[in-house]
Write a protein that holds these residues in place. Structure first.
Motif, mmCIF file in Angstrom:
data_model
loop_
_atom_site.group_PDB
_atom_site.id
_atom_site.type_symbol
_atom_site.label_atom_id
_atom_site.label_comp_id
_atom_site.label_asym_id
_atom_site.label_seq_id
_atom_site.Cartn_x
_atom_site.Cartn_y
_atom_site.Cartn_z
ATOM 1 N N ASP A 87 0.666 -10.882 -3.387
ATOM 2 C CA ASP A 87 -0.717 -11.342 -3.258
ATOM 3 C C ASP A 87 -1.537 -10.989 -4.497
ATOM 4 O O ASP A 87 -2.369 -11.793 -4.959
ATOM 5 N N GLU A 88 -1.327 -9.780 -5.040
ATOM 6 C CA GLU A 88 -2.058 -9.385 -6.251
ATOM 7 C C GLU A 88 -1.664 -10.260 -7.435
ATOM 8 O O GLU A 88 -2.523 -10.689 -8.217
ATOM 9 N N TRP B 232 -1.113 -4.007 -17.471
ATOM 10 C CA TRP B 232 -0.709 -4.388 -16.118
ATOM 11 C C TRP B 232 0.608 -5.150 -16.165
ATOM 12 O O TRP B 232 0.802 -6.051 -16.983
ATOM 13 N N ALA C 135 -3.216 -13.657 -7.048
ATOM 14 C CA ALA C 135 -4.651 -13.639 -7.325
ATOM 15 C C ALA C 135 -4.912 -13.686 -8.829
ATOM 16 O O ALA C 135 -5.822 -14.393 -9.297
ATOM 17 N N TRP C 136 -4.130 -12.937 -9.604
ATOM 18 C CA TRP C 136 -4.330 -12.955 -11.051
ATOM 19 C C TRP C 136 -3.946 -14.311 -11.652
ATOM 20 O O TRP C 136 -4.637 -14.815 -12.551
ATOM 21 N N GLU D 186 -4.895 -1.897 -16.808
ATOM 22 C CA GLU D 186 -4.881 -1.237 -15.499
ATOM 23 C C GLU D 186 -5.122 0.261 -15.654
ATOM 24 O O GLU D 186 -4.502 0.921 -16.500
ATOM 25 N N PRO E 272 3.411 -7.155 -13.455
ATOM 26 C CA PRO E 272 3.496 -7.625 -12.064
ATOM 27 C C PRO E 272 4.551 -6.909 -11.229
ATOM 28 O O PRO E 272 4.479 -6.946 -9.996
ATOM 29 N N ASP F 285 -12.169 -7.502 -12.217
ATOM 30 C CA ASP F 285 -10.993 -7.994 -11.494
ATOM 31 C C ASP F 285 -11.219 -9.441 -11.077
ATOM 32 O O ASP F 285 -12.302 -10.012 -11.311
ATOM 33 N N HIS G 260 3.229 -4.554 -8.527
ATOM 34 C CA HIS G 260 2.168 -5.057 -7.648
ATOM 35 C C HIS G 260 2.715 -6.029 -6.612
ATOM 36 O O HIS G 260 3.805 -6.597 -6.775
ATOM 37 N N THR G 261 1.927 -6.231 -5.581
ATOM 38 C CA THR G 261 2.338 -7.110 -4.482
ATOM 39 C C THR G 261 2.253 -8.571 -4.901
ATOM 40 O O THR G 261 1.583 -8.916 -5.884
ATOM 41 N N PRO H 46 -7.378 0.432 -10.175
ATOM 42 C CA PRO H 46 -7.615 -1.016 -10.270
ATOM 43 C C PRO H 46 -7.307 -1.538 -11.672
ATOM 44 O O PRO H 46 -7.132 -0.781 -12.626
#
Length: 791
Positions: A513-514, A505, A517-518, A468, A507, A488, A510-511, A473
């Protein structure tokens, strides 16, 4: 009374052999005895030493002191006087020396009285020693019966003398120099006695056993250089190479059987060999010293806050330190990853700091710049003559595991040796990279590319991790036109500049949703990470913890397998977990495991033994422990949970969840009791919730998907005979319709499908293996299972 009046009849004749001046000194020494009617009378040390005004006075006082040990009225010299005389260089005459030995060996148990006589023979010529050989051999036999460690220096002196004056019996010198006081000494005597006794090795063996100080002095090293031979080099390498595989064992000591690793005499022999390695300029030396430091620096059983032999571990580290150079840094990294003894870790830190200062780098930069490549290409392989060595240590020939005899044996031996080194280095490197995630380590992008992504070993881990840009991003590394970029989950390209700050990165920043997604992206591309990153558990403050304020009870009152929990927590940097009076590291009924955290914080987790709920093994070692509260401190003061940075809080609680999730007695397929029932089928912890999240993505990919339904706490599997519910925390099974318990002991792997991670004791794999088995329950042939199903 004293020496003149208190000697037993069989010794009184000695007084007739003394001159009047010596007898007068004895009378003066007797007058120093104090104590009145006390059964033991000790001299006034200061007055006693004031009477020894010349060399004759010191000789008289030494002889009086030795005779005082034989008095019948309890008169005796103080320990301080005896030690002082033992260390002093006294100019004994031959007649006095013979008298000293003769009167000592006439005692009923002379082995306890030999310190002073042995000090009197130091520095004698071979001819002078020859006059005393009968007495020396008798003393050597007597000392074999004395277990006290304070007499070992005297025993060592006689051992060396006996090896220099053997009677001619084969192996006699080696048996004298290597007492069989532990399993490793027995191994050395049993397998190397003939090679140790050859003229090219025996002289330096005598020198090795004199390695009694923490570090070698210039004289010791100079003599070792003079005595070192090619035969001694080969033998020391071979014997030191046996240490990593050697384990502590039950050994019969003077009084009882006890768990023993390296007794002092054996440790001194090993230390001498280690010091000799400093004189050997060969590429294998640093790795061998690292092996010894790791093996002896870890605790009994390979874990725990103490070390098997701190003196040997420190000797290996000292040799690495004096060797210097960047080649020692990977070995220090291995010690950091495995050893938990605080004093050893502090020594390693000082060594790394010293090298970092010399090179102008931080310790973290130093570690990442010195990871060996092992001759691998950037893709993590090395291929020659059709043989390929991979970074994970596997060796294949044209893609097959079978290696034909036509392959050059020398090349194959080299590949096998490298594979062995890789298997040692990879866990340390994985530990270092995960530690960087938990500490929010920051790099410049060009450093990540050079020391992580392009490195054949580190890159094995780094290329599967999410990186990150600081406050920007994040993406997975991809190589485009010879340069590293990030992409990404949506496929967008991210091209950091060389000096762009980046980190791994996590978690927690982060949200949902992010994070989702990962996780979906990793499943879609089939990427398995070396540790949980995208699927990492998060531990945020709960209402209960907001109420308790300064401690967490989230993982309290769990019954854990003590040995497993201790090993797991130790591997993750916790120290101090020592329970049970017979624990190899010593312990009691309670303890607090601690872990040093970033920002000067310390996590502290309490454990205790419960008389009603713990077991002991055959040696009295605790088998079950009970977890308690977990709290955080800074400079000895308790810190409120709300004031602990969220990432630090989460990572510490993650360790606790991992320990419970892997070592709880609730995992036992044959368990019983209230705790077992509540853990086996109760609410899910954060790690079990992540497991459930992974299963939501895995199930549609399984061939048994039509047979499976994911519930809140269970994976429901429909077989042809019955329907089963597998708990997502414990892996234990209930059968419908009456919730009858089904005991299945895991025997195989569930890795029939891609798993995005696997580091929590294999529970996800176990759950899947049981699901595949039960979905086809009509094919089960194991009677221990079918009998339960058909009840």
């Amino acid at each position: 009374m004293g020496v003149l009046d208190g000697l037993p009849p069989e010794v009184r004749h000695v007084l007739d052999e003394l001159d009047p001046a010596t007898l007068e000194r004895f009378r003066q020494f007797d007058e120093t005895l104090q104590g009145g009617g006390h059964p033991y009378r000790y001299p006034d040390d200061s007055r006693l030493t004031s009477l020894a005004v010349d060399e004759a006075g010191w000789r008289a006082m030494a002889l009086w002191t030795q005779l005082a040990l034989r008095t019948t009225d309890g008169s005796m010299p103080s320990f301080a006087v005896l030690e002082s005389l033992t260390r002093r260089k006294i100019g004994w005459t031959a007649r006095e020396r013979e008298l000293l030995w003769r009167t000592t060996l006439a005692a009923p148990e002379p082995g306890y009285l030999l310190q002073l006589p042995i000090s009197a023979i130091k520095g004698l010529t071979a001819a002078e020693l020859g006059l005393l050989l009968p007495q020396l051999r008798q003393a050597h036999r007597e000392l074999d019966q004395v277990p006290f460690a304070h007499l070992w220096p005297a025993k060592r002196t006689l051992d060396i003398l006996m090896s220099e004056h053997p009677t001619g019996e084969p192996g006699e010198a080696i048996r004298a120099l290597v007492p069989e006081c532990d399993g490793f000494a027995a191994l050395v005597r049993g397998e190397y006695i003939e090679r140790l006794e050859v003229p090219e090795v025996l002289p330096i063996l005598r020198h090795w056993v004199t390695a009694t100080s923490p570090d070698p002095g210039p004289k010791w090293t100079a003599k070792a250089r003079e005595l070192l031979t090619p035969e001694a080099v080969a033998l020391s390498r071979e014997i030191l190479g046996r240490i990593p595989a050697y384990r502590e064992s039950l050994w019969n000591t003077a009084y009882r059987d006890e768990i023993t690793y390296l007794q002092q005499r054996t440790a001194e022999l090993v230390r001498g060999m280690i010091w000799t390695c400093e004189l050997i300029d060969e590429p294998w030396v640093a790795g061998l010293l690292g092996d010894v430091a790791v093996a002896t620096g870890t605790g009994m059983g390979g874990s725990g806050p103490n070390s098997r032999s701190e003196r040997v571990a420190n000797a290996a580290l000292g040799a690495l330190s004096r060797r210097g150079g960047l080649e020692v840094v990977p070995q220090l990294a291995r010690v950091q990853a495995k050893v938990r003894k605080k004093s050893i870790l502090a020594k390693v830190t000082r060594m790394l700091d010293a090298v970092a200062v010399r090179t102008g780098l931080s310790p973290e930069q130093l570690l990442e710049r010195t990871v060996p490549t092992f001759g691998l290409s950037p893709d993590g392989t090395r291929s020659e003559q059709g043989v390929t060595l991979s970074v994970n240590g596997t060796i294949t020939f044209n893609g097959r595991k079978t290696i034909p005899k036509s392959v050059d044996r020398g090349l194959l031996a080299e590949f096998k040796a490298t594979a062995k080194e890789l298997k040692k280095a990879m866990p340390a490197e994985r530990f270092r990279v995960e530690r960087a995630l938990a500490s929010e380590r920051l790099w410049r992008w060009h450093e990540v590319c050079e020391f992580y992504l392009d490195h054949p070993v580190t890159g094995f881990f780094a290329r599967t991790l999410i990186w990150e840009i600081l406050q920007g991003p994040a993406g997975l590394p991809v190589r485009v036109d010879g340069a590293w970029e990030l992409t990404d989950p949506a496929g967008r390209r991210i091209q950091p500049r060389p000096d762009t700050p980046v980190l791994l990165w996590h978690p927690i920043s982060h949200t949902a949703d992010e994070v989702r997604a990962w996780r979906d992206h990793l499943m879609a591309i089939g990427l398995r990470q070396p540790y949980k990153q995208a699927f990492r558990e998060l531990y945020l403050l709960t209402p209960a913890e907001e109420e308790t304020r300064d401690h967490s009870r989230r993982f309290s009152n769990h019954l854990l397998r003590y040995g497993q929990a201790k090993a797991l927590l130790t591997s993750r940097g916790w120290t101090g977990m020592t329970l049970g009076h017979w624990d190899g590291a010593g312990g009691s009924g309670w303890c607090t495991a601690t872990k040093e955290l970033p920002g000067g914080l310390t996590a502290a987790w309490d454990f205790h033994l419960d008389e009603h709920s713990y077991e002991r093994d055959d040696y009295g070692t605790a088998s079950i422990c009970v977890s308690g509260d977990l709290r955080f401190t800074s400079e000895g003061e308790t810190v409120l949970l709300a004031e602990v940075p969220p990432l630090i809080l989460s990572e510490a609680l993650r360790d606790a969840d991992l320990a419970v999730g892997v070592t709880s007695t609730g995992l036992d397929p044959n368990g019983t009791g209230d705790y077992w029932q509540s853990y086996s089928f109760g609410d899910l912890t954060e790690s079990a919730q992540v497991r459930r999240d992974a299963l939501t993505r895995l199930l549609p990919r399984l061939t048994i998907a039509d047979h499976c339904t994911l519930e809140e706490r269970f994976l429901r599997v429909r077989g042809d005979l019955r329907t089963y519910r597998i708990h997502l925390g414990s892996g234990n099974i209930l059968m419908e319709p009456n919730d009858a318990y089904l005991c299945i002991v895991p025997r195989g792997s569930g890795d029939q499908v891609f798993l995005p991670f696997e580091e929590d004791g294999g529970m996800l794999s176990i759950i899947l293996s049981k699901a595949f088995l039960l979905a086809a329950d009509t094919t089960i042939t194991d009677p221990s299972i079918t009998r339960q199903i058909h009840l």
